[in-house]
Write a protein that holds these residues in place. Structure first.
Motif, PDB file in Angstrom:
ATOM      1  N   TYR A   1     -11.379  -4.072  -4.244  1.00 39.91           N
ATOM      2  CA  TYR A   1     -10.636  -4.258  -2.999  1.00 39.91           C
ATOM      3  C   TYR A   1      -9.194  -3.746  -3.056  1.00 39.91           C
ATOM      4  CZ  TYR A   1     -14.571  -7.490  -2.645  1.00 39.91           C
ATOM      5  OH  TYR A   1     -15.833  -8.048  -2.648  1.00 39.91           O
ATOM      6  N   ASP A   2      -8.827  -3.049  -4.126  1.00 41.80           N
ATOM      7  CA  ASP A   2      -7.485  -2.470  -4.192  1.00 41.80           C
ATOM      8  C   ASP A   2      -7.507  -1.219  -5.061  1.00 41.80           C
ATOM      9  OD1 ASP A   2      -6.494  -3.103  -7.070  1.00 41.80           O
ATOM     10  OD2 ASP A   2      -7.184  -5.051  -6.356  1.00 41.80           O
ATOM     11  N   GLY A   3      -6.436  -0.434  -4.962  1.00 41.29           N
ATOM     12  CA  GLY A   3      -6.395   0.844  -5.648  1.00 41.29           C
ATOM     13  C   GLY A   3      -6.324   0.741  -7.159  1.00 41.29           C
ATOM     14  N   GLN A   4      -5.622  -0.277  -7.678  1.00 45.29           N
ATOM     15  CA  GLN A   4      -5.526  -0.417  -9.127  1.00 45.29           C
ATOM     16  C   GLN A   4      -6.892  -0.734  -9.735  1.00 45.29           C
ATOM     17  OE1 GLN A   4      -2.825   0.161 -11.276  1.00 45.29           O
ATOM     18  NE2 GLN A   4      -4.601   0.081 -12.652  1.00 45.29           N
ATOM     19  N   ALA A   5      -7.654  -1.621  -9.071  1.00 48.78           N
ATOM     20  CA  ALA A   5      -8.997  -1.939  -9.549  1.00 48.78           C
ATOM     21  C   ALA A   5      -9.886  -0.700  -9.513  1.00 48.78           C
ATOM     22  CB  ALA A   5      -9.607  -3.059  -8.713  1.00 48.78           C
TER      23      ALA A   5
ATOM     24  N   ASP B  44     -21.183   8.735  -9.226  1.00 48.12           N
ATOM     25  CA  ASP B  44     -21.548   9.948  -8.507  1.00 48.12           C
ATOM     26  C   ASP B  44     -20.655  10.128  -7.288  1.00 48.12           C
ATOM     27  OD1 ASP B  44     -23.986  10.765 -10.055  1.00 48.12           O
ATOM     28  OD2 ASP B  44     -24.634   8.775  -9.423  1.00 48.12           O
ATOM     29  N   VAL B  45     -20.395   9.011  -6.587  1.00 51.22           N
ATOM     30  CA  VAL B  45     -19.590   9.050  -5.362  1.00 51.22           C
ATOM     31  C   VAL B  45     -18.662   7.843  -5.324  1.00 51.22           C
ATOM     32  CG1 VAL B  45     -19.629   9.049  -2.831  1.00 51.22           C
ATOM     33  CG2 VAL B  45     -21.434  10.243  -4.091  1.00 51.22           C
ATOM     34  N   VAL B  46     -17.427   8.077  -4.890  1.00 51.73           N
ATOM     35  CA  VAL B  46     -16.484   6.997  -4.603  1.00 51.73           C
ATOM     36  C   VAL B  46     -16.214   6.997  -3.104  1.00 51.73           C
ATOM     37  CG1 VAL B  46     -14.156   6.089  -4.947  1.00 51.73           C
ATOM     38  CG2 VAL B  46     -15.401   7.101  -6.868  1.00 51.73           C
ATOM     39  N   VAL B  47     -16.524   5.874  -2.447  1.00 48.34           N
ATOM     40  CA  VAL B  47     -16.190   5.695  -1.031  1.00 48.34           C
ATOM     41  C   VAL B  47     -14.824   5.025  -1.013  1.00 48.34           C
ATOM     42  CG1 VAL B  47     -16.857   4.632   1.156  1.00 48.34           C
ATOM     43  CG2 VAL B  47     -18.618   5.483  -0.407  1.00 48.34           C
ATOM     44  N   LEU B  48     -13.806   5.773  -0.623  1.00 45.75           N
ATOM     45  CA  LEU B  48     -12.416   5.372  -0.851  1.00 45.75           C
ATOM     46  C   LEU B  48     -11.646   5.190   0.458  1.00 45.75           C
ATOM     47  CD1 LEU B  48     -10.091   5.032  -2.977  1.00 45.75           C
ATOM     48  CD2 LEU B  48      -9.725   7.500  -2.742  1.00 45.75           C
ATOM     49  N   ASP B  49     -11.226   3.948   0.720  1.00 41.48           N
ATOM     50  CA  ASP B  49     -10.342   3.700   1.854  1.00 41.48           C
ATOM     51  C   ASP B  49      -8.970   4.284   1.524  1.00 41.48           C
ATOM     52  OD1 ASP B  49      -9.498   2.632   4.334  1.00 41.48           O
ATOM     53  OD2 ASP B  49      -8.636   0.902   3.308  1.00 41.48           O
ATOM     54  N   ARG B  50      -8.308   4.806   2.508  1.00 40.48           N
ATOM     55  CA  ARG B  50      -7.036   5.472   2.230  1.00 40.48           C
ATOM     56  C   ARG B  50      -5.878   4.493   2.108  1.00 40.48           C
ATOM     57  NH1 ARG B  50      -4.499  10.772   5.343  1.00 40.48           N
ATOM     58  NH2 ARG B  50      -3.106  11.341   3.636  1.00 40.48           N
ATOM     59  N   ASP B  51      -5.831   3.496   2.977  1.00 41.36           N
ATOM     60  CA  ASP B  51      -4.711   2.549   3.011  1.00 41.36           C
ATOM     61  C   ASP B  51      -5.059   1.332   2.170  1.00 41.36           C
ATOM     62  OD1 ASP B  51      -2.350   1.370   3.593  1.00 41.36           O
ATOM     63  OD2 ASP B  51      -2.896   0.728   5.614  1.00 41.36           O
ATOM     64  N   LEU B  52      -4.741   1.393   0.864  1.00 41.47           N
ATOM     65  CA  LEU B  52      -5.110   0.335  -0.073  1.00 41.47           C
ATOM     66  C   LEU B  52      -3.877  -0.373  -0.621  1.00 41.47           C
ATOM     67  CD1 LEU B  52      -7.774   2.238  -2.218  1.00 41.47           C
ATOM     68  CD2 LEU B  52      -8.252   0.373  -0.619  1.00 41.47           C
TER      69      LEU B  52
ATOM     70  N   GLY C 273      -4.651   4.802  -1.640  1.00 45.66           N
ATOM     71  CA  GLY C 273      -5.854   5.601  -1.801  1.00 45.66           C
ATOM     72  C   GLY C 273      -5.558   7.051  -2.149  1.00 45.66           C
ATOM     73  N   ASP C 274      -4.461   7.601  -1.620  1.00 41.28           N
ATOM     74  CA  ASP C 274      -4.085   8.982  -1.941  1.00 41.28           C
ATOM     75  C   ASP C 274      -3.828   9.134  -3.439  1.00 41.28           C
ATOM     76  OD1 ASP C 274      -4.284   9.493   0.728  1.00 41.28           O
ATOM     77  OD2 ASP C 274      -2.150   9.855   1.065  1.00 41.28           O
ATOM     78  N   ASP C 275      -3.180   8.131  -4.034  1.00 44.20           N
ATOM     79  CA  ASP C 275      -2.860   8.201  -5.459  1.00 44.20           C
ATOM     80  C   ASP C 275      -4.114   8.025  -6.318  1.00 44.20           C
ATOM     81  OD1 ASP C 275      -0.086   8.598  -5.068  1.00 44.20           O
ATOM     82  OD2 ASP C 275       0.160   6.464  -4.671  1.00 44.20           O
ATOM     83  N   VAL C 276      -5.035   7.204  -5.848  1.00 41.50           N
ATOM     84  CA  VAL C 276      -6.317   7.077  -6.550  1.00 41.50           C
ATOM     85  C   VAL C 276      -7.033   8.421  -6.546  1.00 41.50           C
ATOM     86  CG1 VAL C 276      -8.593   5.973  -6.536  1.00 41.50           C
ATOM     87  CG2 VAL C 276      -6.553   4.624  -5.984  1.00 41.50           C
ATOM     88  N   LEU C 277      -7.047   9.069  -5.387  1.00 38.02           N
ATOM     89  CA  LEU C 277      -7.696  10.376  -5.265  1.00 38.02           C
ATOM     90  C   LEU C 277      -7.025  11.401  -6.171  1.00 38.02           C
ATOM     91  CD1 LEU C 277      -9.648  12.353  -3.927  1.00 38.02           C
ATOM     92  CD2 LEU C 277      -8.033  12.546  -2.018  1.00 38.02           C
ATOM     93  N   ARG C 278      -5.695  11.419  -6.190  1.00 42.34           N
ATOM     94  CA  ARG C 278      -4.974  12.371  -7.039  1.00 42.34           C
ATOM     95  C   ARG C 278      -5.371  12.192  -8.506  1.00 42.34           C
ATOM     96  NH1 ARG C 278      -0.486  10.850  -3.665  1.00 42.34           N
ATOM     97  NH2 ARG C 278       0.089  12.549  -2.246  1.00 42.34           N
ATOM     98  N   LYS C 279      -5.494  10.938  -8.943  1.00 38.28           N
ATOM     99  CA  LYS C 279      -5.841  10.660 -10.330  1.00 38.28           C
ATOM    100  C   LYS C 279      -7.238  11.183 -10.662  1.00 38.28           C
ATOM    101  CE  LYS C 279      -4.942   8.645 -14.304  1.00 38.28           C
ATOM    102  NZ  LYS C 279      -3.835   9.118 -15.190  1.00 38.28           N
ATOM    103  N   ILE C 280      -8.185  10.963  -9.755  1.00 39.35           N
ATOM    104  CA  ILE C 280      -9.546  11.450  -9.966  1.00 39.35           C
ATOM    105  C   ILE C 280      -9.563  12.968 -10.070  1.00 39.35           C
ATOM    106  CG2 ILE C 280     -11.834  11.656  -8.900  1.00 39.35           C
ATOM    107  CD1 ILE C 280     -11.421   8.864  -7.719  1.00 39.35           C
ATOM    108  N   VAL C 281      -8.816  13.622  -9.172  1.00 38.91           N
ATOM    109  CA  VAL C 281      -8.770  15.088  -9.164  1.00 38.91           C
ATOM    110  C   VAL C 281      -8.074  15.617 -10.410  1.00 38.91           C
ATOM    111  CG1 VAL C 281      -7.833  17.099  -7.952  1.00 38.91           C
ATOM    112  CG2 VAL C 281      -8.871  15.232  -6.651  1.00 38.91           C
TER     113      VAL C 281
END
Length: 217
Positions: free
Chosen positions: A31-35, A46-54, A59-67
């Motif tokens: 339920y949060d970006g750190q988790a 395989d897939v992360v369903v990611l809310d942007r406003d966490l 969510g943008d920073d989570v995405l950046r880390k994955i990329v």
């Protein structure tokens, strides 16, 4: 398919997870970006369903880390903002797909499945091997043209074995792909599910046990 749902609206997150599990996917929920960062660091999704406003980590920073880490995980971003500029910004950050809220659940499932196919070696939408035809989108399994009714976990295990294209899949890999993080790693659930799946698929047996290694079709 292993999916991580990251959404701070807990009712929505749990509803999405429940629906995806009914589609024979293994789903973890946070339920949060750190988790989310903690989970993707230790699990292969395989897939992360990611809310942007966490909360905690956006969510943008989570995405950046994955990329940045070059993970093969595909990311479907969710947002309450339906403006085109928001969608473009999310895609430019590295998201593989974008879905504004509110959304139709059937569309979410279709997009997750499409991203899941892209996360692995490209395969046809309908998998066929040893007289078995498996259609993930329609949740249908046929053997020699005859329909076979499978429980969600049985379907998930069969899909993993079919996607391996004849390679041996270990019990640990099946546990990783077909069950969520709350499953006891020492359980015999994989062996029991494979046994039931063999029985439902009928004779001659197509799931081969490779002693000390795992299973293959």
């Amino acid at each position: 398919m292993r999916v991580l749902v990251v959404e701070d609206e807990q009712l929505l997150a749990d509803a999405v997870a429940t629906g995806l599990r009914r589609e024979a996917m293994a789903v973890d929920v946070v339920y949060d970006g750190q988790a989310a960062l903690d989970r993707v660091a230790v699990n292969d999704y395989d897939v992360v369903v990611l809310d942007r406003d966490l909360p905690l980590v956006h969510g943008d920073d989570v995405l950046r880390k994955i990329v940045e880490e070059g993970q093969p995980t595909r990311v479907l971003m969710l947002t309450a903002a339906g403006d085109i500029s928001d969608r473009v910004e999310g895609l430019e950050l590295g998201a593989d797909d974008y879905l504004p809220k509110p959304f139709a659940f059937s569309e979410l499932v279709a997009r997750v499945r499409a991203l899941g196919r892209r996360a692995t070696t490209p395969l046809p939408p309908v998998l066929e091997r040893e007289g078995i035809s498996l259609d993930p989108g329609r949740r249908e399994v046929l053997r020699d043209g005859k329909p076979i009714a499978l429980a969600p976990k049985e379907f998930a295990v069969l899909e993993v074995l079919m996607r391996s294209n004849g390679a041996v899949v270990s019990a640990e890999q099946l546990l990783e792909k077909a069950w969520d993080e709350h499953t006891d790693p020492f359980t015999n659930v994989v062996r029991v599910t494979v046994m039931t799946l063999r029985r439902k698929l009928g004779e001659p047996a197509v799931i081969i046990t490779v002693p000390g290694s795992g299973y293959r079709i």
